[in-house]
Design a protein around this motif. Structure first.
Motif, short mmCIF file in Angstrom:
data_model
loop_
_atom_site.label_atom_id
_atom_site.label_comp_id
_atom_site.label_asym_id
_atom_site.label_seq_id
_atom_site.Cartn_x
_atom_site.Cartn_y
_atom_site.Cartn_z
N ARG A 1 0.83 -1.19 0.00
CA ARG A 1 0.00 0.00 0.00
C ARG A 1 0.88 1.25 0.00
O ARG A 1 1.90 1.29 0.65
CB ARG A 1 -0.87 -0.01 1.27
CG ARG A 1 -2.02 0.96 1.28
CD ARG A 1 -2.79 0.86 2.59
NE ARG A 1 -3.25 -0.48 2.90
CZ ARG A 1 -4.28 -1.08 2.30
NH1 ARG A 1 -4.96 -0.46 1.39
NH2 ARG A 1 -4.62 -2.30 2.64
N GLY A 2 0.48 2.27 -0.75
CA GLY A 2 1.14 3.57 -0.66
C GLY A 2 1.87 3.98 -1.92
O GLY A 2 2.19 3.16 -2.78
N VAL A 3 2.10 5.29 -2.01
CA VAL A 3 2.81 5.89 -3.14
C VAL A 3 4.08 6.51 -2.61
O VAL A 3 4.07 7.18 -1.59
CB VAL A 3 1.94 7.00 -3.79
CG1 VAL A 3 2.69 7.64 -4.96
CG2 VAL A 3 0.60 6.45 -4.24
N SER A 4 5.21 6.26 -3.29
CA SER A 4 6.46 6.87 -2.83
C SER A 4 7.32 7.24 -4.02
O SER A 4 7.13 6.75 -5.13
CB SER A 4 7.22 5.91 -1.90
OG SER A 4 7.51 4.72 -2.61
N GLU B 1 -5.63 9.63 -5.49
CA GLU B 1 -6.22 10.94 -5.75
C GLU B 1 -5.70 11.99 -4.76
O GLU B 1 -5.48 13.14 -5.13
CB GLU B 1 -7.75 10.79 -5.61
CG GLU B 1 -8.57 11.88 -6.23
CD GLU B 1 -10.07 11.56 -6.12
OE1 GLU B 1 -10.45 10.46 -5.65
OE2 GLU B 1 -10.86 12.41 -6.52
N ALA B 2 -5.48 11.57 -3.51
CA ALA B 2 -5.07 12.52 -2.47
C ALA B 2 -3.55 12.63 -2.34
O ALA B 2 -3.06 13.42 -1.55
CB ALA B 2 -5.67 12.09 -1.13
N SER B 3 -2.80 11.85 -3.12
CA SER B 3 -1.35 11.78 -2.93
C SER B 3 -0.64 13.01 -3.48
O SER B 3 -0.74 13.32 -4.68
CB SER B 3 -0.81 10.53 -3.64
OG SER B 3 0.59 10.65 -3.83
N PRO B 4 0.13 13.72 -2.65
CA PRO B 4 0.90 14.86 -3.16
C PRO B 4 1.99 14.43 -4.15
O PRO B 4 2.34 15.19 -5.05
CB PRO B 4 1.51 15.49 -1.91
CG PRO B 4 1.23 14.59 -0.77
CD PRO B 4 0.24 13.55 -1.20
N VAL B 5 2.52 13.21 -4.00
CA VAL B 5 3.55 12.70 -4.92
C VAL B 5 2.95 12.55 -6.32
O VAL B 5 3.55 12.94 -7.33
CB VAL B 5 4.11 11.36 -4.42
CG1 VAL B 5 5.10 10.78 -5.42
CG2 VAL B 5 4.78 11.54 -3.06
N ILE C 1 -7.48 9.63 -12.41
CA ILE C 1 -8.05 8.95 -11.25
C ILE C 1 -9.40 9.55 -10.86
O ILE C 1 -10.28 8.86 -10.34
CB ILE C 1 -7.06 8.97 -10.07
CG1 ILE C 1 -7.33 7.83 -9.09
CG2 ILE C 1 -7.04 10.31 -9.35
CD1 ILE C 1 -6.74 6.52 -9.49
N ARG C 2 -9.58 10.84 -11.17
CA ARG C 2 -10.86 11.49 -10.85
C ARG C 2 -11.99 10.96 -11.73
O ARG C 2 -13.17 11.19 -11.43
CB ARG C 2 -10.74 13.01 -11.01
CG ARG C 2 -9.85 13.64 -9.97
CD ARG C 2 -9.98 15.16 -10.00
NE ARG C 2 -9.33 15.77 -11.14
CZ ARG C 2 -8.05 16.17 -11.14
NH1 ARG C 2 -7.30 16.02 -10.06
NH2 ARG C 2 -7.53 16.71 -12.21
N ILE D 1 -16.68 4.04 -4.84
CA ILE D 1 -15.91 2.96 -5.46
C ILE D 1 -14.41 3.26 -5.31
O ILE D 1 -13.61 2.37 -5.02
CB ILE D 1 -16.27 2.82 -6.96
CG1 ILE D 1 -17.77 2.62 -7.17
CG2 ILE D 1 -15.44 1.72 -7.62
CD1 ILE D 1 -18.29 1.26 -6.89
N ARG D 2 -14.06 4.53 -5.47
CA ARG D 2 -12.64 4.91 -5.32
C ARG D 2 -12.15 4.73 -3.88
O ARG D 2 -10.96 4.60 -3.64
CB ARG D 2 -12.43 6.36 -5.77
CG ARG D 2 -12.72 6.59 -7.25
CD ARG D 2 -12.02 7.81 -7.78
NE ARG D 2 -12.54 9.07 -7.30
CZ ARG D 2 -13.55 9.75 -7.85
NH1 ARG D 2 -14.17 9.25 -8.90
NH2 ARG D 2 -13.94 10.90 -7.36
N ASN D 3 -13.07 4.73 -2.93
CA ASN D 3 -12.68 4.50 -1.53
C ASN D 3 -12.27 3.06 -1.27
O ASN D 3 -11.63 2.77 -0.26
CB ASN D 3 -13.84 4.86 -0.60
CG ASN D 3 -13.94 6.36 -0.34
OD1 ASN D 3 -12.97 7.10 -0.54
ND2 ASN D 3 -15.09 6.81 0.12
#
Lengths: 280, 162
Positions: free
Chosen positions: A61-64, A82-86, A98-99, A106-108
């Motif tokens: 899990r996660g974006v880096s 969608e919420a990731s600043p990266v 992604i929007r 569903i995106r949740n």
């Protein structure tokens, strides 16, 4: 509407998931977000003998930001992408796409890797993965391997995944600072599957024009890519958008309509990239 | 691993322990095992939004999640949110604007609208409200009154004036 009966097993690690998959056999499915799988099972379009719940494997899990690349864990939910600043800073193409993935609820639940592994021909993220030259990382009984996105998508809901294999993460090379992206899709209602969609990247060293909801898999429009690299006008590039592509009409639009949409979307995207106020 | 599975979760603030079949959807568990019928079942394949509920703070489809997946989770339904008066202004605005007729979609609409308003620190435009509730179908109102109601509450809650 209810699913068939099945066994439910939870995997805590990737090794666990691979081992359980070997025990349960070919009719088992990995359960990530479940937003397509459970819908298909409610219709009994899919009747697995077992679900292997991988959704609690935290490592996936996660974006880096890695060395020259962005790493997106397979179980990263669309809402978290969608919420990731990266993502917002480095992969504006994914931020735009992604929007348009389904609806907020569903995106949740739905996951990045799940969307790739399903390989719905009308889905946004597979096309983005091809446009960005992403690599899909896979674990399975034969060990770990990685496949270029353009080789990963084979056909209608068909990927390079072998039985018992799962997607672990995706790596995306950092786009050049001068890179520009285009994303557009036509759908009857917000959040519906696209009738035709486009994900494109224009960087100094490479151009990618990738359509979704046009064919059995995300397809590169190589004639249009060549026209763009020659410096042709948006209208001239758009004129060859669907050249050489195998286009399939479906319930949403006929083949001729989809070819028209493909040309319209490319012209719009190129005009948006060319206009100075849209620099992202 | 076939047969029933043991799950423990929190539903509307109360600890719940149960044995469920793996194939039992979370929404059916809430409705049939716990009697929480405020969450409705419409299409059962994730399209209509009638089964919207909150799991660990996020609005999800109750038909596209299994009860076994909610093991360890915190679940909130319309009943729980009403009880802690989290939706009172939305419910009042829906009532005054006639933002419902048959009421089948209303629980899902309220939860989805509340999620949008809680996530925002500026008043959302009508187009953003429409986009956020795009996964919740209403076959009675034509949506105008729903958007009116949500926009009014957004202005009151976030804009700070009545």
């Amino acid at each position: 509407m209810k699913t068939n009966a099945f066994a439910y097993r939870r995997a805590d690690t990737v090794e666990d998931a691979v081992r359980i998959a070997r025990e349960e056999g070919d009719e088992a499915r990995f359960l990530a977000g479940g937003q397509s799988l459970l819908a298909a099972m409610n219709f009994r379009l899919d009747e697995p003998t077992a679900l292997i719940d991988i959704s609690r494997i935290e490592d996936l899990r996660g974006v880096s930001r890695g060395d020259g690349e962005i790493v997106i864990g397979a179980l990263t939910r669309h809402a978290d992408v969608e919420a990731s600043p990266v993502i917002a800073e480095h992969l504006p193409l994914v931020a735009a796409a992604i929007r348009e993935v389904a609806h907020p609820a569903i995106r949740n639940r739905g996951t990045f890797g799940g969307s790739l592994a399903l390989a719905d021909p009308a889905a946004e993220l597979p096309a983005c993965a091809v446009a960005l030259d992403a690599r899909i990382h896979i674990a399975g009984p034969g060990g770990a391997r990685a496949v270029a996105a353009d080789d990963f998508f084979r056909g209608l809901y068909e990927t390079a995944l072998e039985p018992g294999e799962l997607v672990t993460h995706v790596t995306v090379p950092l786009p050049a600072p001068e890179a520009r992206h285009g994303f557009a899709e036509l759908a009857r209602r917000h959040g519906d599957y696209a009738m035709t969609g486009l994900a494109m990247m224009r960087a100094p060293e490479r151009t990618r024009v990738v359509y979704f909801a046009l064919s059995e898999r995300p397809v590169r429009a190589r004639a249009a890519e060549a026209a763009i690299e020659r410096g042709a006008s948006p209208a001239d590039c758009a004129a060859v958008a669907d050249e050489g592509l195998d286009v399939l009409g479906d319930n949403s639009a006929s083949e001729a309509t989809k070819r028209h949409y493909a040309r319209v979307l490319l012209r719009r995207a190129l005009e948006a990239i060319a206009s100075p106020e849209t620099t992202s | 691993m076939t047969g029933t599975q043991s799950i423990t979760l929190h539903v509307n603030g109360e600890a719940v322990h149960a044995h469920v079949e793996p194939r039992l959807p979370l929404v059916d568990f809430l409705r049939e095992h716990l009697g929480l019928t405020g969450t409705h079942v419409g299409c059962a394949h994730g399209v209509c939004g009638a089964c919207s509920l909150r799991v660990d703070g996020r609005v999800v489809r109750g038909c596209l999640m299994l009860a076994v997946q909610a093991d360890g989770a915190t679940v909130e339904t319309l009943e729980g949110l009403s009880e802690r008066v989290a939706l009172a202004d939305l419910q009042d605005a829906f009532h005054r604007h006639n933002a419902l007729q048959c009421g089948f979609c209303t629980a899902g609409m309220l939860l989805t609208a509340a999620e949008l308003l809680e996530a925002r620190d500026s008043v959302p435009a009508r187009a953003e409200i429409r986009a956020h509730i795009s996964g919740n179908y209403c076959r009675c109102t034509g949506y105008q009154a729903i958007v009116d109601a949500v926009a009014e509450v957004a202005a009151n809650r976030i804009g700070g004036q009545a």
